[in-house]
Design a protein around this motif. Structure first.
Motif, mmCIF file in Angstrom:
data_model
loop_
_atom_site.group_PDB
_atom_site.id
_atom_site.type_symbol
_atom_site.label_atom_id
_atom_site.label_comp_id
_atom_site.label_asym_id
_atom_site.label_seq_id
_atom_site.Cartn_x
_atom_site.Cartn_y
_atom_site.Cartn_z
ATOM 1 N N MET B 1 46.214 2.375 -8.221
ATOM 2 C CA MET B 1 47.058 3.465 -7.694
ATOM 3 C C MET B 1 46.867 3.652 -6.188
ATOM 4 S SD MET B 1 49.221 5.288 -9.609
ATOM 5 C CE MET B 1 49.227 7.083 -9.545
ATOM 6 N N CYS B 2 46.267 2.665 -5.480
ATOM 7 C CA CYS B 2 46.109 2.788 -4.032
ATOM 8 C C CYS B 2 47.460 2.669 -3.353
ATOM 9 C CB CYS B 2 45.209 1.682 -3.474
ATOM 10 S SG CYS B 2 43.750 1.398 -4.476
ATOM 11 N N ASP B 3 48.404 2.070 -4.041
ATOM 12 C CA ASP B 3 49.707 1.813 -3.424
ATOM 13 C C ASP B 3 50.764 2.764 -3.976
ATOM 14 O OD1 ASP B 3 49.606 0.830 -5.976
ATOM 15 O OD2 ASP B 3 50.845 -0.939 -5.547
ATOM 16 N N ARG B 4 50.395 4.054 -4.085
ATOM 17 C CA ARG B 4 51.367 5.030 -4.588
ATOM 18 C C ARG B 4 52.588 5.078 -3.679
ATOM 19 N NH1 ARG B 4 47.127 7.594 -6.598
ATOM 20 N NH2 ARG B 4 46.458 8.316 -4.554
ATOM 21 N N LYS B 5 53.726 4.887 -4.276
ATOM 22 C CA LYS B 5 54.999 4.979 -3.556
ATOM 23 C C LYS B 5 55.483 6.426 -3.605
ATOM 24 C CE LYS B 5 57.460 0.715 -4.561
ATOM 25 N NZ LYS B 5 57.001 -0.122 -3.450
ATOM 26 N N TYR B 6 55.906 6.949 -2.448
ATOM 27 C CA TYR B 6 56.448 8.310 -2.375
ATOM 28 C C TYR B 6 57.940 8.283 -2.063
ATOM 29 C CZ TYR B 6 51.937 10.731 -2.443
ATOM 30 O OH TYR B 6 50.732 11.246 -2.831
ATOM 31 N N ALA B 7 58.681 9.116 -2.754
ATOM 32 C CA ALA B 7 60.089 9.354 -2.386
ATOM 33 C C ALA B 7 60.221 10.787 -1.875
ATOM 34 C CB ALA B 7 61.000 9.154 -3.590
ATOM 35 N N ILE B 8 61.025 10.951 -0.840
ATOM 36 C CA ILE B 8 61.311 12.291 -0.312
ATOM 37 C C ILE B 8 62.781 12.584 -0.582
ATOM 38 C CG2 ILE B 8 61.307 13.781 1.729
ATOM 39 C CD1 ILE B 8 58.525 12.719 1.155
ATOM 40 N N ILE B 9 63.033 13.520 -1.501
ATOM 41 C CA ILE B 9 64.416 13.905 -1.805
ATOM 42 C C ILE B 9 64.754 15.112 -0.928
ATOM 43 C CG2 ILE B 9 66.054 14.603 -3.606
ATOM 44 C CD1 ILE B 9 64.869 11.834 -4.087
ATOM 45 N N GLY B 10 65.418 14.827 0.186
ATOM 46 C CA GLY B 10 65.751 15.904 1.122
ATOM 47 C C GLY B 10 64.885 15.830 2.366
ATOM 48 N N THR B 11 65.379 15.114 3.385
ATOM 49 C CA THR B 11 64.566 14.844 4.567
ATOM 50 C C THR B 11 64.934 15.830 5.669
ATOM 51 O OG1 THR B 11 64.548 12.521 3.882
ATOM 52 C CG2 THR B 11 63.799 12.981 6.113
ATOM 53 N N GLY B 12 64.580 17.074 5.450
ATOM 54 C CA GLY B 12 64.859 18.111 6.434
ATOM 55 C C GLY B 12 63.588 18.567 7.127
ATOM 56 N N ALA B 13 63.563 19.825 7.504
ATOM 57 C CA ALA B 13 62.429 20.371 8.259
ATOM 58 C C ALA B 13 61.135 20.261 7.465
ATOM 59 C CB ALA B 13 62.695 21.829 8.614
ATOM 60 N N LEU B 14 61.243 20.394 6.137
ATOM 61 C CA LEU B 14 60.046 20.354 5.297
ATOM 62 C C LEU B 14 59.780 18.947 4.767
ATOM 63 C CD1 LEU B 14 58.835 23.021 2.836
ATOM 64 C CD2 LEU B 14 59.107 20.701 1.964
ATOM 65 N N GLY B 15 60.778 18.359 4.093
ATOM 66 C CA GLY B 15 60.594 17.021 3.531
ATOM 67 C C GLY B 15 60.359 15.986 4.613
ATOM 68 N N GLY B 16 61.058 16.109 5.719
ATOM 69 C CA GLY B 16 60.876 15.178 6.835
ATOM 70 C C GLY B 16 59.483 15.277 7.424
ATOM 71 N N PHE B 17 58.989 16.500 7.532
ATOM 72 C CA PHE B 17 57.649 16.694 8.104
ATOM 73 C C PHE B 17 56.564 16.082 7.225
ATOM 74 C CE2 PHE B 17 53.763 19.354 8.318
ATOM 75 C CZ PHE B 17 53.337 18.974 9.575
ATOM 76 N N TYR B 18 56.552 16.483 5.948
ATOM 77 C CA TYR B 18 55.478 15.971 5.073
ATOM 78 C C TYR B 18 55.623 14.470 4.841
ATOM 79 C CZ TYR B 18 53.985 20.775 4.158
ATOM 80 O OH TYR B 18 53.530 22.060 4.297
ATOM 81 N N GLY B 19 56.858 13.989 4.686
ATOM 82 C CA GLY B 19 57.071 12.562 4.487
ATOM 83 C C GLY B 19 56.588 11.747 5.687
ATOM 84 N N ALA B 20 56.911 12.223 6.868
ATOM 85 C CA ALA B 20 56.491 11.515 8.079
ATOM 86 C C ALA B 20 54.967 11.497 8.194
ATOM 87 C CB ALA B 20 57.115 12.181 9.312
ATOM 88 N N LYS B 21 54.332 12.627 7.861
ATOM 89 C CA LYS B 21 52.868 12.679 7.915
ATOM 90 C C LYS B 21 52.242 11.661 6.946
ATOM 91 C CE LYS B 21 50.558 15.896 9.589
ATOM 92 N NZ LYS B 21 49.788 15.980 10.875
ATOM 93 N N LEU B 22 52.850 11.555 5.740
ATOM 94 C CA LEU B 22 52.311 10.619 4.745
ATOM 95 C C LEU B 22 52.484 9.176 5.220
ATOM 96 C CD1 LEU B 22 53.654 12.393 1.501
ATOM 97 C CD2 LEU B 22 51.245 12.230 2.185
ATOM 98 N N GLN B 23 53.665 8.849 5.761
ATOM 99 C CA GLN B 23 53.882 7.480 6.250
ATOM 100 C C GLN B 23 52.954 7.182 7.430
ATOM 101 O OE1 GLN B 23 57.932 6.091 6.844
ATOM 102 N NE2 GLN B 23 57.312 4.731 8.526
ATOM 103 N N GLN B 24 52.812 8.132 8.314
ATOM 104 C CA GLN B 24 51.935 7.989 9.481
ATOM 105 C C GLN B 24 50.506 7.677 9.043
ATOM 106 O OE1 GLN B 24 52.450 7.768 12.550
ATOM 107 N NE2 GLN B 24 50.987 8.880 13.822
#
Lengths: 312, 312
Positions: B1-24
């Motif tokens: 499970m080291c390679d957990r894939k994340y999907a962000i449904i709704g890339t706005g102020a909240l989803g975009g922020f947390y998603g970007a932090k995770l990818q970073q």
């Protein structure tokens, strides 16, 4: 008592209209004015009315209550927010054993009057009147006009129909004003609040006319819930308002022409709102009887906030 | 499970922020976009943050959920008013036995998700985040950012801290996002509503910031009464919110910088309001347990009226 002298304390859209009608019918009427004093002293009053226009070129106008004669009937037609003035305005103008006729909305004004003047009789009146002041000494009467009159005694105990109230009713009726007499002033006041609390309150808070409040299913429901809370308030003081009365008020309002309430007009003109007389006093009266009215309390706090901000 | 894939449904102020932090932080993240799709496909995401600015020149951007890989963790970061889309958006992107992480305000979203997808695990998250989308693919993170996470099972029964939720918490913490784990998601949701219901609701109805609501003694009192009604709602579902928590929320809000709530921002931008998730669902949940919350009901009906008129 054929020569009953009337004083009008507050010659605005309401006091000016009823006072002018009484004078037009031949009664001796004395008008207290403030900003319109100079104009009305010189030019009198003009009434445009759906029941027929008329002018009174000469009226007894005053801007100082100490210059007025003592009167048999003193009509309080101020907005309730000015009632703090009554301790100065009322004593000089009311005859011993005279009648103070309170033509104001809301609850618990009469006990305040009783604190100011003793040895007088107090009558409460609920006006169903649609009129505006459109200029100095110039009143436009749009619709309705009838008054429900009831005698006040301590604690709003219900009383019969006295000769006194019947005589005053005759004066008004002779002036073409429809009068209904009630033996229970407190019940009459609560019944008027069934309409006044929801529509006045929500029209200000939601910037809405009566038709908009009734067309939306959510505010329609809120109006109804507020009406039932008013009935619960009435019940806490021993007065019963039937469910059918509430349904009648709802149906009646749906059929009314779109209407901007008096509180909304005051708000739009940045005048103080009659929040205490119309909402605060009923809320406290129920609270004193051990009944909390939560949705009316919500409206009260919202209106106090808006009223305060609106005056700045 | 080291390679957990994340999907962000709704890339706005909240989803975009947390998603970007995770990818970073090195995770494999897949972003669903709508209006910003073209721009983000070509230029990636920009995050200005009080914790340090960064850009992601290349992200996995999609405008069609059927083109996305099936993911281990699907983060729902839409406004709740768009949740009617989830029955189409969610099934294609969630792995069997995967996790749906609901980063939305309000109550009773998780049971709706459970109706849409079975054989998944649902985690609810309450975000304490102050961020805005300031342009296409451009997010400004102003303050806070921590998340309270709790596992959802049928009827919001309290559960322990599973390995599953701990692993997701680790991913977020490695990305610099503070996480608190709760064994009782329903209690956490009610606690957040203690703040959200009064301030979101009244800010819209009275056109006011948090500091204005707290400076006026009447709205200050109304806020407190509403908070106690939220606690009564919580209690109707078996969750206890202490009086001291309410006092802490009041004190905390007095000390906050003047704040325009998210519902007020939506209202000012003529977007739909999250009235159902934040106010309607808690109201109905208490009602189903036999408890009527009158002042919250008053707010609900007022907001439904305003929301409806605001969209015209």
């Amino acid at each position: 008592m054929c020569d009953r002298k009337y004083a009008i304390i507050g010659t605005g859209a309401l006091g000016g209209f009823y006072g002018a009608k009484l004078q037009q019918a031949g009664l001796d009427v004395h008008f207290l004015l403030n900003s319109d004093y100079e104009h009305v002293s010189q030019h009198g009053l003009i009434v445009e009315s759906k029941d027929g226009d008329f002018t009174l070129p000469q009226v007894n106008a005053y801007n100082d209550v100490t210059k007025m004669p003592q009167c048999d009937v003193v009509i309080i037609a101020l907005k309730t927010i000015q009632n703090y003035l009554l301790s100065k305005l009322l004593p000089p103008v009311i005859k011993n054993n005279g009648v103070v006729l309170v033509l104001q909305n809301g609850l618990d004004i009469e006990p305040e009057i009783a604190q100011i003047v003793s040895n007088v009789n107090i009558i409460g009146g609920l006006c169903f009147l649609c009129s505006n002041k459109v200029g100095q000494g110039h009143i436009r009467h749009l619709d309705y006009g009838q008054i429900v009159l009831g005698e006040y005694i301590l604690n709003y105990e219900a009383v019969g129909i006295t000769n006194r109230i019947q005589q005053i009713a005759n004066d008004f009726q002779n002036a073409g004003i429809a009068i209904e007499l009630t033996e229970d002033l407190l019940l009459a006041r609560w019944k008027k609040l069934v309409w006044n609390i929801p529509y006045n309150g929500l029209s200000v808070i939601l910037n809405a006319r009566t038709d908009e409040l009734m067309a939306d299913s959510y505010t329609r429901q809120l109006v109804e819930q507020l009406m039932y809370e008013v009935a619960a308030g009435a019940k806490s003081t021993g007065r019963i308002i039937a469910d059918s009365f509430i349904q009648t008020m709802l149906d009646y309002t749906v059929k009314m022409k779109p209407y901007r309430t008096s509180m909304k007009i005051d708000y739009d003109e940045h005048r103080s709102l009659e929040v205490e007389a119309i909402i605060g006093n009923p809320l406290r009266k129920a609270q004193n009887a051990g009944v909390f009215l939560p949705q009316i309390s919500c409206l009260y706090n919202q209106l106090k906030f808006l009223d305060n901000r609106n005056k700045h």
